[in-house]
Design a protein around this motif. Structure first.
Motif, PDB file in Angstrom:
ATOM      1  N   MET A  78       1.182  12.080   8.398  1.00  0.00           N
ATOM      2  CA  MET A  78      -0.054  11.632   7.760  1.00  0.00           C
ATOM      3  C   MET A  78       0.298  11.131   6.366  1.00  0.00           C
ATOM      4  SD  MET A  78      -2.090  14.859   9.146  1.00  0.00           S
ATOM      5  CE  MET A  78      -0.533  15.691   9.262  1.00  0.00           C
ATOM      6  N   TRP A  79      -0.347  10.034   5.966  1.00  0.00           N
ATOM      7  CA  TRP A  79      -0.037   9.417   4.680  1.00  0.00           C
ATOM      8  C   TRP A  79      -1.294   8.732   4.166  1.00  0.00           C
ATOM      9  CZ3 TRP A  79       0.309   4.269   2.918  1.00  0.00           C
ATOM     10  CH2 TRP A  79       1.079   4.061   1.778  1.00  0.00           C
ATOM     11  N   ALA A  80      -1.572   8.874   2.877  1.00  0.00           N
ATOM     12  CA  ALA A  80      -2.731   8.217   2.259  1.00  0.00           C
ATOM     13  C   ALA A  80      -2.316   7.640   0.913  1.00  0.00           C
ATOM     14  CB  ALA A  80      -3.880   9.202   2.082  1.00  0.00           C
ATOM     15  N   LYS A  81      -2.899   6.486   0.565  1.00  0.00           N
ATOM     16  CA  LYS A  81      -2.578   5.835  -0.707  1.00  0.00           C
ATOM     17  C   LYS A  81      -3.815   5.160  -1.271  1.00  0.00           C
ATOM     18  CE  LYS A  81       0.560   2.812  -3.126  1.00  0.00           C
ATOM     19  NZ  LYS A  81       1.364   1.621  -3.124  1.00  0.00           N
ATOM     20  N   ALA A  82      -3.955   5.235  -2.589  1.00  0.00           N
ATOM     21  CA  ALA A  82      -5.013   4.532  -3.311  1.00  0.00           C
ATOM     22  C   ALA A  82      -4.358   3.600  -4.321  1.00  0.00           C
ATOM     23  CB  ALA A  82      -5.935   5.521  -4.024  1.00  0.00           C
ATOM     24  N   ASP A  83      -4.814   2.353  -4.372  1.00  0.00           N
ATOM     25  CA  ASP A  83      -4.285   1.340  -5.288  1.00  0.00           C
ATOM     26  C   ASP A  83      -5.427   0.736  -6.097  1.00  0.00           C
ATOM     27  OD1 ASP A  83      -1.420   0.964  -4.406  1.00  0.00           O
ATOM     28  OD2 ASP A  83      -2.445   0.532  -2.524  1.00  0.00           O
ATOM     29  N   TYR A  84      -5.142   0.407  -7.349  1.00  0.00           N
ATOM     30  CA  TYR A  84      -6.082  -0.303  -8.212  1.00  0.00           C
ATOM     31  C   TYR A  84      -5.470  -1.664  -8.517  1.00  0.00           C
ATOM     32  CZ  TYR A  84      -8.611  -1.691 -12.390  1.00  0.00           C
ATOM     33  OH  TYR A  84      -9.350  -2.399 -13.299  1.00  0.00           O
ATOM     34  N   TYR A  85      -6.301  -2.693  -8.675  1.00  0.00           N
ATOM     35  CA  TYR A  85      -5.821  -4.049  -8.962  1.00  0.00           C
ATOM     36  C   TYR A  85      -6.447  -4.566 -10.249  1.00  0.00           C
ATOM     37  CZ  TYR A  85      -4.626  -3.909  -4.027  1.00  0.00           C
ATOM     38  OH  TYR A  85      -4.126  -3.558  -2.808  1.00  0.00           O
ATOM     39  N   HIS A  86      -5.592  -5.019 -11.174  1.00  0.00           N
ATOM     40  CA  HIS A  86      -6.070  -5.679 -12.392  1.00  0.00           C
ATOM     41  C   HIS A  86      -5.457  -7.072 -12.419  1.00  0.00           C
ATOM     42  CE1 HIS A  86      -7.034  -6.513 -16.552  1.00  0.00           C
ATOM     43  NE2 HIS A  86      -5.768  -6.859 -16.720  1.00  0.00           N
ATOM     44  N   ARG A  87      -6.320  -8.083 -12.538  1.00  0.00           N
ATOM     45  CA  ARG A  87      -5.856  -9.468 -12.603  1.00  0.00           C
ATOM     46  C   ARG A  87      -6.341 -10.082 -13.897  1.00  0.00           C
ATOM     47  NH1 ARG A  87      -7.779  -8.110  -7.749  1.00  0.00           N
ATOM     48  NH2 ARG A  87      -6.496  -8.432  -5.907  1.00  0.00           N
ATOM     49  N   SER A  88      -5.470 -10.877 -14.526  1.00  0.00           N
ATOM     50  CA  SER A  88      -5.862 -11.557 -15.759  1.00  0.00           C
ATOM     51  C   SER A  88      -5.039 -12.829 -15.906  1.00  0.00           C
ATOM     52  CB  SER A  88      -5.643 -10.641 -16.970  1.00  0.00           C
ATOM     53  OG  SER A  88      -4.270 -10.588 -17.311  1.00  0.00           O
ATOM     54  N   GLU A  89      -5.371 -13.609 -16.901  1.00  0.00           N
ATOM     55  CA  GLU A  89      -4.604 -14.811 -17.216  1.00  0.00           C
ATOM     56  C   GLU A  89      -3.611 -14.542 -18.337  1.00  0.00           C
ATOM     57  OE1 GLU A  89      -4.668 -17.655 -15.504  1.00  0.00           O
ATOM     58  OE2 GLU A  89      -6.051 -16.618 -14.160  1.00  0.00           O
ATOM     59  N   GLY A  90      -3.489 -13.292 -18.742  1.00  0.00           N
ATOM     60  CA  GLY A  90      -2.560 -12.923 -19.817  1.00  0.00           C
ATOM     61  C   GLY A  90      -1.114 -13.161 -19.430  1.00  0.00           C
ATOM     62  N   ARG A  91      -0.310 -13.496 -20.427  1.00  0.00           N
ATOM     63  CA  ARG A  91       1.088 -13.819 -20.187  1.00  0.00           C
ATOM     64  C   ARG A  91       1.904 -12.615 -19.713  1.00  0.00           C
ATOM     65  NH1 ARG A  91       4.852 -17.561 -21.202  1.00  0.00           N
ATOM     66  NH2 ARG A  91       6.859 -16.927 -22.035  1.00  0.00           N
ATOM     67  N   TRP A  92       1.618 -11.414 -20.219  1.00  0.00           N
ATOM     68  CA  TRP A  92       2.441 -10.244 -19.925  1.00  0.00           C
ATOM     69  C   TRP A  92       1.848  -9.320 -18.868  1.00  0.00           C
ATOM     70  CZ3 TRP A  92       7.186 -10.753 -21.182  1.00  0.00           C
ATOM     71  CH2 TRP A  92       7.510 -11.589 -22.241  1.00  0.00           C
ATOM     72  N   ALA A  93       0.641  -9.600 -18.424  1.00  0.00           N
ATOM     73  CA  ALA A  93       0.032  -8.739 -17.402  1.00  0.00           C
ATOM     74  C   ALA A  93      -0.860  -9.572 -16.488  1.00  0.00           C
ATOM     75  CB  ALA A  93      -0.757  -7.621 -18.050  1.00  0.00           C
ATOM     76  N   ARG A  94      -0.258 -10.518 -15.799  1.00  0.00           N
ATOM     77  CA  ARG A  94      -1.021 -11.372 -14.883  1.00  0.00           C
ATOM     78  C   ARG A  94      -1.619 -10.549 -13.744  1.00  0.00           C
ATOM     79  NH1 ARG A  94      -0.519 -17.219 -14.095  1.00  0.00           N
ATOM     80  NH2 ARG A  94      -0.406 -16.868 -16.296  1.00  0.00           N
ATOM     81  N   PHE A  95      -0.818  -9.605 -13.224  1.00  0.00           N
ATOM     82  CA  PHE A  95      -1.283  -8.760 -12.137  1.00  0.00           C
ATOM     83  C   PHE A  95      -0.644  -7.383 -12.302  1.00  0.00           C
ATOM     84  CE2 PHE A  95      -0.903  -7.029  -7.853  1.00  0.00           C
ATOM     85  CZ  PHE A  95      -2.189  -7.177  -7.380  1.00  0.00           C
ATOM     86  N   VAL A  96      -1.476  -6.337 -12.349  1.00  0.00           N
ATOM     87  CA  VAL A  96      -0.988  -4.959 -12.460  1.00  0.00           C
ATOM     88  C   VAL A  96      -1.697  -4.141 -11.387  1.00  0.00           C
ATOM     89  CG1 VAL A  96      -0.780  -2.937 -13.938  1.00  0.00           C
ATOM     90  CG2 VAL A  96      -0.619  -5.220 -14.943  1.00  0.00           C
ATOM     91  N   SER A  97      -0.912  -3.388 -10.621  1.00  0.00           N
ATOM     92  CA  SER A  97      -1.486  -2.606  -9.529  1.00  0.00           C
ATOM     93  C   SER A  97      -0.841  -1.222  -9.452  1.00  0.00           C
ATOM     94  CB  SER A  97      -1.298  -3.337  -8.200  1.00  0.00           C
ATOM     95  OG  SER A  97      -1.783  -2.543  -7.144  1.00  0.00           O
ATOM     96  N   PRO A  98      -1.413  -0.235 -10.155  1.00  0.00           N
ATOM     97  CA  PRO A  98      -0.898   1.135 -10.009  1.00  0.00           C
ATOM     98  C   PRO A  98      -1.409   1.764  -8.718  1.00  0.00           C
ATOM     99  CG  PRO A  98      -2.684   1.085 -11.593  1.00  0.00           C
ATOM    100  CD  PRO A  98      -2.439  -0.338 -11.178  1.00  0.00           C
ATOM    101  N   GLY A  99      -0.619   2.680  -8.172  1.00  0.00           N
ATOM    102  CA  GLY A  99      -1.015   3.357  -6.947  1.00  0.00           C
ATOM    103  C   GLY A  99      -0.525   4.789  -6.911  1.00  0.00           C
ATOM    104  N   LEU A 100      -1.244   5.631  -6.172  1.00  0.00           N
ATOM    105  CA  LEU A 100      -0.876   7.031  -5.942  1.00  0.00           C
ATOM    106  C   LEU A 100      -0.883   7.282  -4.446  1.00  0.00           C
ATOM    107  CD1 LEU A 100      -3.244   8.686  -8.566  1.00  0.00           C
ATOM    108  CD2 LEU A 100      -0.781   8.322  -8.806  1.00  0.00           C
ATOM    109  N   TRP A 101       0.052   8.098  -3.951  1.00  0.00           N
ATOM    110  CA  TRP A 101       0.067   8.400  -2.531  1.00  0.00           C
ATOM    111  C   TRP A 101       0.560   9.820  -2.279  1.00  0.00           C
ATOM    112  CZ3 TRP A 101       3.998   5.434  -4.595  1.00  0.00           C
ATOM    113  CH2 TRP A 101       5.286   5.883  -4.404  1.00  0.00           C
ATOM    114  N   ALA A 102       0.262  10.281  -1.065  1.00  0.00           N
ATOM    115  CA  ALA A 102       0.743  11.580  -0.596  1.00  0.00           C
ATOM    116  C   ALA A 102       0.950  11.475   0.905  1.00  0.00           C
ATOM    117  CB  ALA A 102      -0.256  12.680  -0.919  1.00  0.00           C
ATOM    118  N   GLY A 103       1.963  12.152   1.399  1.00  0.00           N
ATOM    119  CA  GLY A 103       2.244  12.135   2.819  1.00  0.00           C
ATOM    120  C   GLY A 103       2.908  13.422   3.260  1.00  0.00           C
ATOM    121  N   ALA A 104       2.833  13.710   4.560  1.00  0.00           N
ATOM    122  CA  ALA A 104       3.430  14.931   5.094  1.00  0.00           C
ATOM    123  C   ALA A 104       3.847  14.722   6.544  1.00  0.00           C
ATOM    124  CB  ALA A 104       2.443  16.082   5.007  1.00  0.00           C
ATOM    125  N   TYR A 105       4.940  15.387   6.931  1.00  0.00           N
ATOM    126  CA  TYR A 105       5.381  15.471   8.313  1.00  0.00           C
ATOM    127  C   TYR A 105       5.148  16.892   8.794  1.00  0.00           C
ATOM    128  CZ  TYR A 105       7.911  11.026   8.367  1.00  0.00           C
ATOM    129  OH  TYR A 105       8.251   9.701   8.352  1.00  0.00           O
TER     130      TYR A 105
END
Length: 161
Positions: free
Chosen positions: A74-101
């Protein structure tokens, strides 16, 4: 048998079920099954996904080597998306996940908790730092470790002189 369909415009489901029968080198008949399921819910600024996989001890595949059998993953993940026209952060996507066997007896064999971010600049360079905390049962003892990786790349074709 497999399928993929949208339950709603934002919720996608995937499912697959496999079966196998085979004879081992000693002439014993084996039968097994494998299954996979995935749900993905996506909005413009975030995504949540959950996966489930199962492989019975008797499942065999001629398509390749199976390093692990007799498990439920079982595995689950959540991601956030930030988009901009900025030179140093055009697209930033942090994510967290957890999984187990888990084995068929519901004993925890391995687990993982992690965090990452995909960061793309205006110059098409990208960076992906990943932190993971992993625990694995070996001979009845759980061994835990923290791992970090860092990837750097570009979407442009590089021309060398």
């Amino acid at each position: 048998m497999d399928s993929s369909f949208f339950l709603t415009p934002r919720l996608k489901a995937e499912a697959a079920v496999f079966g196998s029968t085979s004879t081992d080198l000693e002439g014993a008949e084996r039968a097994g099954h494998a299954a996979h399921g995935r749900l993905v819910y996506r909005r413009d600024a975030w995504r949540f996904q959950g996966h489930y996989r199962s492989l019975s001890d008797g499942f065999r595949s001629e398509a390749g080597y199976l390093p692990r059998r007799n498990f439920h993953h079982m595995w689950a993940k959540a991601d956030y998306y930030h988009r901009s026209e900025g030179r140093w952060a055009r697209f930033v996507s942090p994510g967290l996940w957890a999984g187990a066997y888990l084995d068929d007896g519901a004993r925890l064999d391995e687990y993982e908790v992690g965090a990452n971010t995909f960061w793309k600049t205006g110059s098409r360079m990208w960076v992906v730092p990943v932190l993971r905390y992993v625990g694995e049962r070996v001979d009845g003892v759980v061994h835990e470790t923290a791992r970090a990786t860092f990837r750097l790349g570009t979407d442009r074709t590089l021309h060398w002189l």
